[in-house]
Design an enzyme around this catalytic site. Structure first.
Site, PDB file in Angstrom:
ATOM      1  N   LYS A 187      -5.834   5.228   8.344  1.00 38.75           N
ATOM      2  CA  LYS A 187      -4.573   5.933   7.677  1.00 38.75           C
ATOM      3  C   LYS A 187      -5.057   7.559   7.617  1.00 38.75           C
ATOM      4  O   LYS A 187      -4.045   8.371   7.838  1.00 38.75           O
ATOM      5  CB  LYS A 187      -4.282   5.370   6.413  1.00 38.75           C
ATOM      6  CG  LYS A 187      -3.743   4.224   6.651  1.00 38.75           C
ATOM      7  CD  LYS A 187      -3.425   3.550   5.076  1.00 38.75           C
ATOM      8  CE  LYS A 187      -2.779   2.105   4.969  1.00 38.75           C
ATOM      9  NZ  LYS A 187      -2.557   1.352   3.908  1.00 38.75           N
ATOM     10  N   SER A 204       0.797  -1.109   0.139  1.00 41.02           N
ATOM     11  CA  SER A 204       0.018   0.109   0.004  1.00 41.02           C
ATOM     12  C   SER A 204       0.882   1.345   0.047  1.00 41.02           C
ATOM     13  O   SER A 204       0.360   2.475  -0.092  1.00 41.02           O
ATOM     14  CB  SER A 204      -0.895   0.197   1.111  1.00 41.02           C
ATOM     15  OG  SER A 204      -0.054   0.013   2.471  1.00 41.02           O
TER      16      SER A 204
END
Length: 301
Positions: free
Chosen positions: A199, A156
């Site tokens: 996040k 990611s």
């Protein structure tokens, strides 16, 4: 979508019921549910708060303003027991003339897992096939997650890593007001990732501690937009224009947001448009190839 983790739901309802009784109410409402979630999180967020303190104190080095060449804020998810939270991490890239090798420092020291290594090989393939295809790839580059001392897994961060590499090659600085998450395929498309809410909230907390400027934000895969379910304070900041969330589908979109310059498309002549990031990258790679050829050229008799 409703969670089928019945035990967790019962725990939440019991705590909300207790707060409802203390408030002298007969029915649990949204306020009690929110309060129960908040106190449950408070009991488990010591690690997150300590790491955020380290960022605020400068022990963990994260920039939320300014611009730097070859440096970008990536986003990670940390698990502490049953509690998971997001945390930004600095990713840096360095380049020079070489034999076409992109060094993943995490992999070299055996801190990078196989999926992370796969992401690195994919971004290396994109770089090799997208730019200066008529000359050998003649660079040496290194990429690293700064100040990480445990294993790194997942792909990611591959969008952030590629952006740092393109910045280092083009010499164009990247805004440190943004953080980036997303994985990339060989065509440059940005793919969805996990933990998108954690996040975003992790970088938001970091920016809020440093002071929201209205220029800070995150870049996320467009395919993750349907997964957004953010905290109320993040939504409020976005609504007021104090924090930004950009949804991207391609690496060119990411580099345009981060640098403020057009990524650049190939013209009818086959070259990238002048004054663009891609043109600068291709020029640098071509210069490396010619310099390496001249370096190995035997001296004239």
């Amino acid at each position: 979508r409703m969670s089928l983790r019945i035990g967790a739901l019962w725990d939440l309802l019991r705590e909300a019921d207790h707060m409802t009784t203390l408030a002298g109410k007969a029915v649990i409402d949204a306020g009690q549910i929110a309060a129960a979630r908040a106190v449950a999180e408070h009991r488990t967020d010591r690690v997150r708060d300590r790491l955020q303190e380290m960022i605020a104190e400068g022990t963990l080095i994260i920039s939320t303003s300014g611009a730097q060449v070859g440096q970008v804020n990536g986003l990670t998810v940390v698990s502490s027991g049953l509690f998971s939270f997001g945390l930004p991490v600095r990713i840096t890239a360095r380049v020079r003339m070489g034999s076409g090798k992109v060094i993943d420092i995490e992999r070299e020291v055996k801190l990078g897992g196989p999926i992370h290594s796969k992401g690195m090989l994919i971004l290396s393939s994109y770089l090799a096939t997208h730019y200066a295809a008529d000359v050998p790839l003649s660079l040496w580059a290194s990429l690293v997650f700064e100040q990480t001392y445990s294993g790194v897994e997942g792909d990611s961060a591959s969008v952030a890593e590629l952006c740092a590499l393109l910045s280092a090659l083009s010499g164009i600085p990247i805004s440190q007001s943004y953080a980036v998450t997303g994985s990339i395929n060989q065509m440059g498309e940005v793919q969805p990732i996990g933990g998108v809410n954690e996040k975003i909230e992790g970088f938001f907390d970091c920016c809020r501690a440093a002071g929201l400027t209205g220029q800070q934000g995150v870049l996320i895969p467009r395919r993750n937009v349907r997964n957004l379910m953010l905290r109320a304070d993040v939504i409020e900041a976005v609504t007021k224009g104090q924090f930004r969330i950009h949804a991207i589908s391609h690496i060119d979109e990411a580099i345009e947001v981060l640098t403020g310059l057009p990524a650049g498309q190939r013209t009818g002549t086959g070259a990238f448009e002048d004054g663009t990031v891609n043109a600068n990258v291709e020029t640098r790679l071509t210069e490396y190839a010619h310099a390496l050829r001249d370096f190995w050229k035997p001296p004239a008799a």
